[in-house]
Motif scaffolding. Structure first.
Motif, short mmCIF file in Angstrom:
data_model
loop_
_atom_site.label_atom_id
_atom_site.label_comp_id
_atom_site.label_asym_id
_atom_site.label_seq_id
_atom_site.Cartn_x
_atom_site.Cartn_y
_atom_site.Cartn_z
N VAL A 230 36.34 -0.64 -62.50
CA VAL A 230 37.56 -0.84 -61.72
C VAL A 230 38.75 -0.16 -62.38
CG1 VAL A 230 36.72 -3.00 -60.77
CG2 VAL A 230 38.04 -3.04 -62.86
N SER A 231 39.83 -0.11 -61.65
CA SER A 231 41.03 0.59 -62.10
C SER A 231 41.60 -0.06 -63.36
CB SER A 231 42.08 0.57 -60.99
OG SER A 231 43.34 0.95 -61.49
N PRO A 232 42.01 0.73 -64.35
CA PRO A 232 42.68 0.17 -65.53
C PRO A 232 43.93 -0.61 -65.16
CG PRO A 232 42.04 2.45 -65.91
CD PRO A 232 41.81 2.19 -64.47
N VAL A 233 44.59 -0.20 -64.09
CA VAL A 233 45.79 -0.93 -63.66
C VAL A 233 45.41 -2.35 -63.25
CG1 VAL A 233 47.66 -0.99 -61.96
CG2 VAL A 233 46.92 1.20 -62.93
N HIS A 234 44.29 -2.50 -62.56
CA HIS A 234 43.87 -3.84 -62.16
C HIS A 234 43.47 -4.69 -63.37
CE1 HIS A 234 42.33 -7.01 -59.60
NE2 HIS A 234 41.24 -7.04 -60.33
N LEU A 235 42.80 -4.08 -64.34
CA LEU A 235 42.43 -4.83 -65.55
C LEU A 235 43.67 -5.30 -66.29
CD1 LEU A 235 39.50 -2.57 -66.81
CD2 LEU A 235 39.34 -4.72 -65.54
N GLU A 236 44.69 -4.46 -66.33
CA GLU A 236 45.95 -4.88 -66.95
C GLU A 236 46.59 -6.01 -66.16
OE1 GLU A 236 50.26 -2.93 -68.31
OE2 GLU A 236 48.67 -1.66 -67.48
N TYR A 237 46.49 -5.93 -64.84
CA TYR A 237 47.01 -6.98 -63.97
C TYR A 237 46.32 -8.31 -64.29
CZ TYR A 237 48.08 -9.33 -59.49
OH TYR A 237 48.51 -10.21 -58.52
N MET A 238 44.98 -8.26 -64.48
CA MET A 238 44.24 -9.48 -64.81
C MET A 238 44.69 -10.06 -66.14
SD MET A 238 40.33 -8.54 -63.67
CE MET A 238 39.71 -10.01 -64.50
#
Length: 722
Positions: A230-238
């Motif tokens: 998944v997108s690194p942006v989403h992982l940061e969001y999590m």
């Protein structure tokens, strides 16, 4: 464009379906579907399966070949030695096979839970209780700390409408989240691939190793791949949300993304594939319940608004002008769409009702709509202030507009208005705050409740209200404007007849059709079982059966006739030669053994609804066959001529004919010019023909001479020039 906006746009366009890597809790093979040659394999393949791709391939080759032979899009299996779950799917010319370690499976216990859930959903009256029950069951099955039911609104903002959790994570119940949290391309993936699992937000993506000539793993479309990185942006969001693991299951209602079942845990957490599939079953069961409730609500509201529609038709019929009739019934006009105000306007009149804006403002709006697109017949919004320039808006608090064009010639419109509904929305963090560090946009870090007063919107227009408004427009165009004089004379009687016909149709559809079938069935059963019945008794039973069959046919014809006025018509090119040939084949049994001279000319094609036009041909040709029954040699002629108005189709015969003095009765319901003892029929066929043809914009006619024959004609608009 600002830098912040540029970064946000880039996030919205990020190609998340082609990451070129997978998550480490499984392994992946990419194969050539033709020869099942290995093209790519994930770098962790042996770590997950205990074997290299070439070592494992013989264990799965038979299953893959069986899957390929079946032609199915996807395939699932549980392998032994090694104990792994395998899932395969075909996409864009490649076969993608995923492997995850197997876990103990308890089918009986799981089946019991799912059965109990299904019973609970059936017994639950309120949808909110069903949403909560779903969240609790998913939380129990998966072991996540928090499970949310997340619903999208019309602008794709999310709203947490149900929640279950163990208290480890904060509650998000009733919070809203902006559409930017789940951009469009992510929502598209949710629509196509319902399940997504991220066991550990701190994972390191596993690259793919190429076995063939093509080396760019970024070309592999992983839209339907469970292990997709998944997108690194989403992982940061999590991580900003305080969750290291998540699982999402799409709630698809009538083919559209309604929302998500979203699960989170503070720490890393894995859910096996069989439990994920069980959760998907639960969520799609919920989706069916949501769809059923929505359809029931729309149907109930539609019935209620149909009664209002009837009152408005009566008011228009009694008034000299249709617009005065509507404006003279303000309560019903507003109730039809549950609006606060309305206006009926044309070039020469403006009739406001309720809380309607000033005339010059409404005329400015419809003039703008007319200029935008000459073919625009409707305009619907719950936020006119966000769609129309400020100088063209309203200054009286009007936000919702439902506008329908009645006539292009006079540029007349029927417009409903709704006032602003101010409400306070609680967001999960400030949706307007942009976090920028190290030269790029980052996901927001705060999810604390943030309240905002939302203005500039009315209550949204319900689909049933929009449908009711369009039905009223259709009534105005088709009935009032085209037949104003006739409707003024007959409106009262027509309204009474319609009510009686609807009540009668409802009664016979529920109370008469089944008894008639029972009468026929029991009569035949009694005839077959009772061997000692006399000839007269058998004759009586046959008469009972024949009468019940005839009554059943009458009921069916009545229902068809009453429903036709509300049926939607298609406007396709119709091959009339084909329809006539089909009808003649269908009447082969009736014409067997008779001498019939057919003269069928080449018939021009027309525009209309093929199914209904076939009914016209069937009724007319069947009548010609029936009423020439007494002739030793019957003559039936079918032809067509082009006229200024369109195409005129003719069906002539040398049958019993009819007296022209009674021509006016021909196309009426239950009107018969021949004795029922001589010729069977329900007396509805010609009335049905007339209604179908007139719905197509045509007309019907007939001429006849007693004992010499009859000629029936119907006209239809010609095909548009290509």
């Amino acid at each position: 464009m600002s830098g912040s906006q540029s970064d946000l746009d880039f996030c919205a366009r990020e190609p998340i379906h082609v990451p070129g890597a997978i998550q480490p809790h499984g392994s992946l093979l990419v194969l050539d579907p033709a020869g099942l040659d290995v093209l790519w394999a994930s770098a962790n393949f042996k770590a997950i399966t205990g074997r290299t791709p070439l070592e494992l391939f013989p264990s799965v080759e038979a299953a893959l070949r069986a899957w390929r032979a079946s032609g199915a899009h996807a395939y699932r299996a549980r392998l032994q030695n090694p104990d792994v779950d395998m899932a395969a799917h075909a996409h864009q010319g490649r076969a993608i096979v995923e492997f995850e370690r197997s876990a103990p499976f308890l089918p009986n216990a799981l089946l019991s839970r799912l059965t109990g859930f299904a019973q609970q959903m059936t017994a639950t009256e309120e949808l909110t209780d069903g949403l909560s029950a779903t969240a609790r069951l998913i939380a129990d099955l998966t072991g996540f700390d928090r499970t949310l039911v997340y619903r999208f609104d019309t602008d794709w903002n999310g709203h947490v409408v149900a929640e279950a959790g163990n208290g480890t994570l904060p509650s998000y119940l009733d919070l809203r989240f902006p559409a930017a949290d789940i951009p469009a391309q992510a929502r598209n993936l949710y629509t196509l691939n319902r399940i997504r699992l991220i066991p550990d937000a701190n994972y390191k993506p596993v690259p793919l190793t190429a076995f063939g000539e093509e080396c760019d793993a970024g070309a592999i479309d992983m839209t339907f791949t469970q292990l997709r990185s998944v997108s690194p942006v989403h992982l940061e969001y999590m991580r900003n949300m305080g969750t290291l693991s998540s699982m999402s299951i799409s709630v698809m209602v009538d083919g559209k993304l309604w929302g998500l079942l979203s699960c989170h845990s503070r720490n890393a957490h894995h859910v096996t594939s069989d439990i994920r599939e069980a959760c998907d079953f639960v969520v799609q069961s919920l989706a069916m319940r949501i769809s059923a409730d929505s359809r029931a609500e729309t149907a109930a509201l539609g019935v209620e608004l149909a009664r209002v529609h009837t009152r408005l038709l009566a008011a228009m019929a009694q008034a000299d002008r249709w617009d005065e009739g509507l404006a003279g019934t303000p309560g019903a006009l507003l109730e039809l769409t549950r609006a606060d105000g309305a206006a009926v306007l044309s070039q020469n009149s403006y009739l406001p009702v309720g809380e309607a804006p000033e005339e010059h403002q409404v005329r400015s709006l419809v003039a703008r709509l007319s200029q935008q697109d000459a073919a625009t017949d409707s305009y619907i919004t719950d936020s006119i202030v966000s769609e129309v320039p400020r100088d063209g808006g309203f200054n009286d608090g009007t936000c919702g507009v439902l506008a329908l064009r009645i006539s292009e010639v006079e540029d007349s419109w029927l417009v409903w208005f709704r006032q602003e509904v101010v409400k306070t929305v609680t967001w999960g963090g400030d949706p307007h705050k942009v976090v920028r560090e190290s030269g790029r946009i980052h996901p927001r870090k705060s999810f604390e409740a943030w309240r905002e007063m939302v203005r500039g919107r009315s209550a949204p227009w319900h689909p049933a209200e929009i449908a009711a408004a369009r039905d009223l427009r259709a009534s105005i165009v088709e009935i009032v404007l085209k037949k104003a004089e006739q409707l003024a004379r007959l409106a009262a009687d027509l309204q009474k007849s319609n009510r009686e016909l609807e009540a009668f149709s409802y009664s016979i559809s529920h109370d008469l059709r089944a008894p008639f079938r029972h009468i026929v069935g029991f009569s035949q059963l009694l005839t077959e079982r009772e061997k000692n019945l006399g000839e007269r008794s058998r004759h009586y039973l046959q008469m009972i059966s024949d009468s019940a069959l005839a009554a059943g046919d009458l009921v069916d014809d009545l229902l068809t006739f009453s429903h036709l006025g509300r049926a939607a018509l298609s406007a396709d090119k119709v091959d009339m030669n084909k329809l006539v040939a089909e009808v003649r084949r269908g009447l082969a049994e009736e014409t067997a053994g008779r001498t019939i001279v057919w003269q069928v000319d080449d018939l021009p094609a027309a525009t209309g609804d093929a199914t209904l036009l076939r009914q016209v041909w069937y009724n007319l040709i069947d009548n010609a066959v029936k009423y020439t029954r007494l002739r030793e040699e019957a003559h039936i002629e079918i032809s067509a001529v082009l006229t200024d108005q369109g195409i005129l189709y003719r069906i002539a015969d040398n049958g019993v004919g009819f007296d022209m003095a009674y021509k006016s009765k021909l196309f009426g319901v239950f009107q018969r010019l021949q004795r029922s003892e001589d010729f069977e029929g329900t007396g509805i066929g010609l009335a049905l023909i007339k209604r179908i043809v007139e719905r197509h914009g045509g007309s019907v006619d007939a001429i006849g001479t007693v004992d010499e024959g009859a000629c029936f004609t119907f006209s239809l608009p010609a095909l548009p020039e290509e």
